[in-house]
Design a protein around this motif. Structure first.
Motif, PDB file in Angstrom:
ATOM      1  N   ASN A 214     -26.937  22.275 -48.090  1.00  0.00           N
ATOM      2  CA  ASN A 214     -26.071  23.301 -47.520  1.00  0.00           C
ATOM      3  C   ASN A 214     -24.624  22.821 -47.462  1.00  0.00           C
ATOM      4  O   ASN A 214     -24.361  21.630 -47.277  1.00  0.00           O
ATOM      5  N   SER A 243     -24.417  24.370 -51.906  1.00  0.00           N
ATOM      6  CA  SER A 243     -24.068  25.762 -51.661  1.00  0.00           C
ATOM      7  C   SER A 243     -22.628  25.854 -51.170  1.00  0.00           C
ATOM      8  O   SER A 243     -22.197  25.024 -50.354  1.00  0.00           O
ATOM      9  N   MET A 286     -30.901  23.373 -40.741  1.00  0.00           N
ATOM     10  CA  MET A 286     -29.849  24.221 -41.287  1.00  0.00           C
ATOM     11  C   MET A 286     -29.043  24.898 -40.180  1.00  0.00           C
ATOM     12  O   MET A 286     -27.807  24.897 -40.202  1.00  0.00           O
ATOM     13  N   ASN A 299     -25.816  29.461 -45.679  1.00  0.00           N
ATOM     14  CA  ASN A 299     -26.106  28.133 -46.230  1.00  0.00           C
ATOM     15  C   ASN A 299     -24.875  27.238 -46.293  1.00  0.00           C
ATOM     16  O   ASN A 299     -24.687  26.469 -47.223  1.00  0.00           O
ATOM     17  N   GLY A 300     -24.046  27.348 -45.278  1.00  0.00           N
ATOM     18  CA  GLY A 300     -22.872  26.487 -45.171  1.00  0.00           C
ATOM     19  C   GLY A 300     -21.595  27.107 -45.677  1.00  0.00           C
ATOM     20  O   GLY A 300     -20.512  26.799 -45.181  1.00  0.00           O
TER      21      GLY A 300
END
Length: 359
Positions: A214, A243, A286, A299-300
């Protein structure tokens, strides 16, 4: 510097299909929420034409942002996109509790054949509780999900390799099973794995070809890569993906202004995000990471730092590649317009930059 890693000379670029209908704020005036097959078909066909290397189709049965919203189905879409595209890699995410490994392996080999050797599967061990629980599927504790996923991917990987497979475990019992035809293009489809907990990293070291990380600051990613790279492993080294949600403009100031505008839209719609987090497994690393590094996207997203002028973003990508990141899986908003901008303005700049010497 990450011990044992070498710079990636030629980074790869992928796009997330718009399975939720949007990867940024849901109230963006130029990016209506649209998860339709028609939109995703056109998006991926254009990404193929623009020269993107991969597309990732995330998997949910219901939209985690609200079950009143549309949700693209992953594996039927992957098969169709494999037939409609020419060069782009099609990566389909899979949650092991939803499909038996024997059935899934057969589907994966079929899409591999349809695509001519351009298929990958992305193992994710689930974090959205209502999706399973409302279907009557028990949502197991975090580490048990990874134990289940380990058995599941062991069966799948053996079958994808064309092996006659027998497996006796806690969750699966498979006797003398073999799939035909085998992969005519390579040993098997590529296996991607997501997740950053210790059980996830152990699974990556044992079973993955590529680890999806991430988006988060460089020091954190460096630490994660070092951990996995140092673990015992058979075969080729793990490769790494990241990501990210790029915001690229002519100048750094213009990019920061665009990011500020996205934050205003996100603030207006934060209740939807808060509902999603409330339905997630609190042990999912996450979401713990997301709390530390606020970002736009999933996802970041923008926490990967790809915000700035075209030259700034290109240099940061080159820095990530020098750390060992091979594949950048990207989200945009408005998706189609910013995808084109990235292909035209950023990718050529990245390719013009020289990699660092191997460590």
């Amino acid at each position: 510097m990450v011990i044992g890693m070498t710079a990636v000379a030629h980074p790869r670029f992928g796009v997330w299909t718009v399975v939720y209908g949007s990867w940024g704020p849901f109230d963006h005036p130029e990016d209506p929420v649209d998860a339709s097959w028609a939109r995703n078909r056109e998006l991926v066909v254009e990404a193929d034409r623009l020269g993107f290397d991969s597309t990732l189709i995330a998997q949910h049965v219901v939209n985690p942002f609200g079950d009143e919203l549309d949700q693209l189905e992953t594996w039927t879409s992957a098969a169709a996109l494999a037939a409609l595209t020419e060069k782009i890699e099609i990566i389909a995410a899979i949650k092991p509790y939803l499909v038996h490994p024997v059935v899934l392996a057969k589907q994966a080999l079929q899409i591999e054949e349809i695509s001519g050797g351009r298929f990958g599967l992305n193992l994710v061990n689930a974090w959205f509780k209502p999706e399973l629980e409302r279907a009557g599927i028990a949502f197991a504790e975090h580490d048990e999900r990874y134990a289940y996923g380990r058995e599941w991917i062991s069966v799948v990987r053996s079958l994808l390799n064309g092996e006659r497979t027998s497996f006796q475990g806690k969750y699966f019992q498979v006797s003398d099973y073999q799939l035909r035809p085998i992969d005519a293009h390579r040993e098997r489809p590529t296996i991607y794995v997501g997740g950053e907990s210790d059980p996830a990293r152990a699974l990556v070291a044992d079973k993955a070809d590529v680890w999806f990380i991430n988006g988060q600051p460089r020091d954190e990613v460096s630490r994660l890569i070092s951990d996995v790279a140092a673990r015992p492993r058979e075969g080729a080294p793990v490769r790494f993906g990241l990501s990210a949600f790029p915001v690229a403009r002519e100048t750094d100031e213009a990019a920061e202004a665009e990011l500020a505008s996205l934050w205003e839209l996100a603030e207006a719609g934060k209740a939807r995000w808060e509902r999603l987090v409330a339905d997630a497994d609190p042990k999912a690393v996450m979401f713990q990471t997301f709390t530390k590094y606020p970002h736009i996207g999933t996802n970041g997203g923008t926490a990967a730092g790809l915000v700035g002028s075209y030259d700034t973003v290109a240099r940061r990508i080159r820095d990530w590649a020098d750390l060992g990141i091979e594949t950048f899986m990207l989200q945009f908003q408005p998706f189609e317009r910013e995808m084109r901008r990235f292909a035209e303005e950023v990718i050529p700049r990245v390719r013009a930059l020289s990699p660092a010497r191997p460590f």
